[in-house]
Design a protein around this motif. Structure first.
Motif, PDB file in Angstrom:
ATOM      1  N   CYS A  74       0.710   2.030  -4.368  1.00 42.59           N
ATOM      2  CA  CYS A  74       2.107   2.444  -4.257  1.00 42.59           C
ATOM      3  C   CYS A  74       2.596   2.932  -5.616  1.00 42.59           C
ATOM      4  N   THR A  75       3.484   3.915  -5.579  1.00 39.37           N
ATOM      5  CA  THR A  75       4.075   4.384  -6.831  1.00 39.37           C
ATOM      6  C   THR A  75       5.094   3.383  -7.349  1.00 39.37           C
ATOM      7  N   MET A 355     -10.476  -1.244   6.566  1.00 32.75           N
ATOM      8  CA  MET A 355      -9.065  -1.610   6.587  1.00 32.75           C
ATOM      9  C   MET A 355      -8.222  -0.667   5.731  1.00 32.75           C
ATOM     10  N   VAL A 356      -8.736  -0.255   4.570  1.00 31.95           N
ATOM     11  CA  VAL A 356      -7.959   0.645   3.722  1.00 31.95           C
ATOM     12  C   VAL A 356      -7.770   1.998   4.392  1.00 31.95           C
ATOM     13  N   ILE A 357      -8.748   2.425   5.184  1.00 33.35           N
ATOM     14  CA  ILE A 357      -8.600   3.674   5.945  1.00 33.35           C
ATOM     15  C   ILE A 357      -7.510   3.511   6.992  1.00 33.35           C
ATOM     16  N   ARG A 358      -7.468   2.348   7.627  1.00 29.93           N
ATOM     17  CA  ARG A 358      -6.405   2.073   8.603  1.00 29.93           C
ATOM     18  C   ARG A 358      -5.031   2.121   7.935  1.00 29.93           C
ATOM     19  N   MET A 359      -4.931   1.540   6.745  1.00 30.32           N
ATOM     20  CA  MET A 359      -3.666   1.554   6.018  1.00 30.32           C
ATOM     21  C   MET A 359      -3.223   2.977   5.695  1.00 30.32           C
ATOM     22  N   LEU A 360      -4.152   3.787   5.221  1.00 32.63           N
ATOM     23  CA  LEU A 360      -3.828   5.183   4.907  1.00 32.63           C
ATOM     24  C   LEU A 360      -3.401   5.939   6.153  1.00 32.63           C
ATOM     25  N   ALA A 361      -4.091   5.685   7.263  1.00 31.85           N
ATOM     26  CA  ALA A 361      -3.756   6.357   8.519  1.00 31.85           C
ATOM     27  C   ALA A 361      -2.357   5.977   8.998  1.00 31.85           C
ATOM     28  N   VAL A 366      -0.543  -0.201  -1.156  1.00 38.19           N
ATOM     29  CA  VAL A 366      -0.621  -1.555  -1.704  1.00 38.19           C
ATOM     30  C   VAL A 366      -0.166  -1.549  -3.159  1.00 38.19           C
ATOM     31  N   THR A 367       0.365  -2.682  -3.596  1.00 35.98           N
ATOM     32  CA  THR A 367       0.703  -2.860  -5.008  1.00 35.98           C
ATOM     33  C   THR A 367      -0.311  -3.798  -5.633  1.00 35.98           C
TER      34      THR A 367
END
Length: 442
Positions: A74-75, A355-361, A366-367
């Motif tokens: 996250c920015t 899981m990270v692909i699911r998050m991006l989709a 994430v921070t």
């Protein structure tokens, strides 16, 4: 080189091209369709090979699944600064033991008596965690029926309230640590509603889930270190060890997390935060706060490996930007939004990348704490067998995510078989379902 470039200008090339075109035109419609389908898949495979040669695996699978965002960080995030939280405790570090507070004001509700000045007897930016070297002591931690853990659901820390209100840490009169200052009283009176919200918020529980199979020494190390670490954070938490009982089958971390979460969701209606914790990662900084923010938080940023020759190795930061494995804080609604972990990853590796692909989709991010605060020791363990299906499964993460995860647990023929309560943790003995060797691509 000259002959090669002249090949395309050579009349023979165009002759064969025209010949192929005539052959194609002479085919029946059904045969043309078959040829076009074959060409389509050949072209798709060729593109996949070219991208794979030019990019790393995760970038490749993201491009293949039309995901344009290739960063998970996250920015910005609006959750309060964890360093400030610990400064509130550090200010009263070793002043005296935790004790009640005198408000001296009848306008405050009676339940304000729950608040105490909380102190901690240790506060370190970094420290070396302890290790259980004596195998005879494993059972002391794994099967202990004696514990000095303090229950945090019976009182609240006044410092945490001011952290929650984002106010100054000068809570008390300088010469009296039981008498709250007039300035702080005014702050409380002006924030009565937020204070009531904080009291309700602290009734919620943080659930820590540790997936486990045949790692007794790692678990003993974890229990020895994690509880004191969490107690210093005055966290209202419960620790669950999700043990896979199918020891004849490969490890399936995703199913352990999913089945444990589904089980615990039925038992607790006040879960505020999930902490997904690998059994071999031991925290080594008090600045690394175990709490959920608005976005998922990846805590295990800097890791050192425990070895026989050097117990003080340097910390290495994340191997790649999309890494979210190790220790992850995530709210239940976010975990459900991505349908939990995939259930298809056996052996070691791949489920975190899925899981990270699911998050991006799902347009999540994430921070992370600062690397100098997110310190962990990786306890010694035998090298795990890598997942031979990892690469193939990742190319279809988005396609699978709606029907592979929390949503299809009933199809797995598995679940929590038994719950055993020890003083230091609660063990969930879990049948993760059948492993079919025919589905493994080697």
């Amino acid at each position: 080189m000259e002959a090669s470039s002249n090949f395309f200008l050579n009349s023979n090339f165009f002759y064969y091209l025209k010949k192929l075109n005539r052959r194609f035109k002479s085919l029946t419609l059904s045969k043309k369709i078959v040829v076009l389908i074959i060409l389509f898949f050949l072209l798709k495979t060729l593109i996949r090979i070219i991208i794979y040669l030019r990019q790393d695996l995760l970038t490749t699978v993201l491009i293949y699944q039309n995901i344009s965002r290739h960063r998970i960080s996250c920015t910005s995030d609006n959750y309060l600064n964890p360093v400030k939280k610990f400064n509130l405790f550090k200010y009263y570090y070793k002043k005296q033991s935790s004790h009640n507070i005198i408000f001296n004001d009848l306008e405050f509700p009676s339940h304000f008596s729950q608040f105490k000045l909380c102190k901690t007897n240790q506060f370190e930016n970094s420290f070396l965690s302890a290790t259980v070297n004596d195998s005879n002591k494993y059972s002391l931690y794994l099967n202990s029926t004696r514990s000095n853990l303090v229950s945090r659901d019976s009182f609240l820390c006044i410092q945490e309230l001011f952290y929650y209100l984002n106010e100054s840490l000068q809570v008390f009169l300088s010469d009296n640590l039981t008498q709250i200052s007039k300035q702080s009283l005014r702050i409380l009176k002006n924030n009565m509603k937020k204070t009531e919200e904080f009291i309700e918020f602290k009734k919620k529980v943080t659930i820590i889930i540790i997936p486990f199979m045949n790692r007794e020494k790692n678990l003993a190390d974890m229990l020895l270190n994690l509880h004191p670490f969490l107690q210093r954070q005055f966290l209202n938490y419960k620790l669950f060890v999700a043990e896979q009982i199918n020891t004849q089958d490969p490890f399936n971390k995703g199913r352990l997390y999913n089945l444990a979460y589904a089980y615990l969701k039925e038992k607790y209606d006040n879960i505020n935060c999930l902490i997904l914790q690998d059994v071999d990662l031991v925290p080594e900084s008090d600045y690394n706060v175990y709490e959920c923010g608005e976005n998922p938080r990846h805590l295990s940023v800097s890791i050192r490996s425990e070895s026989d020759t050097n117990s003080n190795q340097e910390y290495s930061e994340n191997l790649y930007e999309l890494l979210i494995g190790g220790v992850l804080c995530i709210r239940p609604k976010s975990y459900e939004k991505i349908n939990g972990f995939s259930n298809e990853f056996w052996f070691w590796g791949g489920e975190d990348d899925d899981m990270v692909i699911r998050m991006l989709a799902m347009d999540m991010c994430v921070t992370r704490p600062k690397p100098e605060h997110a310190l962990y020791k990786m306890s010694k363990h035998k090298k795990s067998v890598r997942n031979p299906n990892r690469n193939d499964l990742l190319f279809y993460s988005v396609e699978r995510m709606n029907f592979d995860g929390l949503s299809n647990l009933k199809d797995l023929d598995g679940g929590v078989i038994e719950q055993i309560e020890y003083d230091l943790y609660i063990k969930l003995k879990i049948n993760v379902g059948s492993f079919e060797k025919k589905n493994v691509i080697v």
